[in-house]
Design a protein around this motif. Structure first.
Motif, short mmCIF file in Angstrom:
data_model
loop_
_atom_site.label_atom_id
_atom_site.label_comp_id
_atom_site.label_asym_id
_atom_site.label_seq_id
_atom_site.Cartn_x
_atom_site.Cartn_y
_atom_site.Cartn_z
N TYR A 43 35.27 28.41 7.43
CA TYR A 43 34.79 29.39 8.39
C TYR A 43 35.19 29.01 9.81
CZ TYR A 43 31.65 30.21 4.44
OH TYR A 43 31.14 30.45 3.19
N LEU A 44 35.25 30.01 10.65
CA LEU A 44 35.40 29.80 12.08
C LEU A 44 34.37 30.68 12.78
CD1 LEU A 44 37.06 28.36 14.33
CD2 LEU A 44 38.39 30.48 14.51
N GLN A 45 33.34 30.05 13.34
CA GLN A 45 32.33 30.76 14.11
C GLN A 45 32.80 30.83 15.55
OE1 GLN A 45 29.31 32.20 13.14
NE2 GLN A 45 29.26 32.98 15.25
N MET A 46 32.91 32.03 16.09
CA MET A 46 33.40 32.24 17.44
C MET A 46 32.31 32.91 18.27
SD MET A 46 37.32 33.51 16.68
CE MET A 46 36.78 35.09 16.01
N ASP A 47 31.88 32.24 19.31
CA ASP A 47 30.83 32.73 20.19
C ASP A 47 31.37 32.93 21.60
OD1 ASP A 47 28.65 30.37 18.58
OD2 ASP A 47 28.82 32.52 18.15
N SER A 48 30.65 33.70 22.39
CA SER A 48 31.03 33.97 23.78
C SER A 48 32.48 34.40 23.89
CB SER A 48 30.77 32.73 24.64
OG SER A 48 29.41 32.36 24.59
N LEU A 49 32.87 35.35 23.07
CA LEU A 49 34.26 35.77 23.01
C LEU A 49 34.71 36.43 24.31
CD1 LEU A 49 34.30 37.03 19.36
CD2 LEU A 49 35.82 35.28 20.29
N LYS A 50 35.98 36.20 24.63
CA LYS A 50 36.60 36.72 25.83
C LYS A 50 37.79 37.59 25.45
CE LYS A 50 35.57 32.35 28.16
NZ LYS A 50 36.17 31.18 28.87
N PRO A 51 38.18 38.53 26.32
CA PRO A 51 39.35 39.35 26.00
C PRO A 51 40.60 38.52 25.68
CG PRO A 51 38.17 40.32 27.82
CD PRO A 51 37.51 38.99 27.54
N GLU A 52 40.77 37.37 26.31
CA GLU A 52 41.93 36.54 26.04
C GLU A 52 41.91 35.88 24.66
OE1 GLU A 52 39.63 34.34 29.42
OE2 GLU A 52 39.89 36.40 28.71
N ASP A 53 40.80 36.02 23.93
CA ASP A 53 40.74 35.55 22.55
C ASP A 53 41.37 36.55 21.58
OD1 ASP A 53 39.33 33.12 23.09
OD2 ASP A 53 37.46 34.27 23.25
N THR A 54 41.72 37.72 22.06
CA THR A 54 42.34 38.73 21.21
C THR A 54 43.64 38.20 20.62
OG1 THR A 54 41.37 40.58 22.42
CG2 THR A 54 43.37 41.03 21.17
N ALA A 55 43.75 38.23 19.29
CA ALA A 55 44.90 37.68 18.60
C ALA A 55 44.75 37.92 17.11
CB ALA A 55 45.04 36.18 18.86
N VAL A 56 45.82 37.66 16.37
CA VAL A 56 45.73 37.56 14.92
C VAL A 56 45.39 36.11 14.60
CG1 VAL A 56 46.94 37.77 12.73
CG2 VAL A 56 47.36 39.43 14.55
N TYR A 57 44.34 35.91 13.82
CA TYR A 57 43.89 34.58 13.46
C TYR A 57 44.31 34.26 12.03
CZ TYR A 57 41.14 34.12 17.70
OH TYR A 57 40.75 34.02 19.02
N TYR A 58 44.89 33.08 11.85
CA TYR A 58 45.39 32.63 10.55
C TYR A 58 44.68 31.35 10.13
CZ TYR A 58 49.41 35.61 11.76
OH TYR A 58 50.22 36.64 12.13
N CYS A 59 44.38 31.24 8.85
CA CYS A 59 43.96 29.95 8.33
C CYS A 59 45.13 29.29 7.62
CB CYS A 59 42.75 30.06 7.39
SG CYS A 59 43.02 30.95 5.85
N ALA A 60 45.08 27.97 7.51
CA ALA A 60 46.16 27.20 6.92
C ALA A 60 45.59 25.99 6.20
CB ALA A 60 47.14 26.75 8.01
N ALA A 61 46.35 25.45 5.26
CA ALA A 61 45.95 24.28 4.50
C ALA A 61 47.03 23.21 4.58
CB ALA A 61 45.68 24.65 3.04
N ALA A 62 46.60 21.97 4.69
CA ALA A 62 47.50 20.83 4.73
C ALA A 62 46.86 19.66 3.98
CB ALA A 62 47.81 20.43 6.17
#
Length: 121
Positions: free
Chosen positions: A80-99
């Motif tokens: 999970y990714l909990q995102m709080d206090s979001l700002k317009p500059e957080d606008t993006a496509v978010y990807y998860c990855a495994a390593a």
């Protein structure tokens, strides 16, 4: 091999919160460190956060530390990714990855398809 599918993106007003999920299948989830990355229009993909195989270690980009929290539940094969206090500059496509470990998260072996996060003013 492991397959990753992100969900939880959407439209939110500035100051709001979103919780992204990354569901894994096809492999043993606990054998992989998980990371989150994002890519905004016209910009390169950037690192957001990562968490170790057991969940005991987490690391964040400096600009995310105060507002974002990464976690995982190996019994549910989900990170999970909990995102709080979001700002317009957080606008993006978010990807998860495994390593194989957080040490090699700069070169993930597997990627999800991405989920759109849009933050309005």
């Amino acid at each position: 091999q492991v397959q990753l599918v992100e969900s939880g993106g959407g439209l939110v007003q500035a100051g709001g919160s979103l919780r992204l999920s990354c569901s894994a299948s096809g492999g043993t989830f606990s054998r992989y460190a998980v990371g989150w990355f994002r890519q905004a229009p016209g910009k390169e993909r950037e690192f957001v956060a990562t968490i170790s195989r057991s969940g005991g270690i987490a690391d964040y980009a400096d600009s995310m530390k105060a507002r974002f929290t990464i976690s995982r539940d190996n019994s549910k094969n989900t990170a999970y990714l909990q995102m709080d206090s979001l700002k317009p500059e957080d606008t993006a496509v978010y990807y998860c990855a495994a390593a194989g470990s957080i040490a090699v998260m700069r070169r993930p072996a597997y990627w999800g398809q991405g989920t759109q996060v849009t933050v309005s003013s």
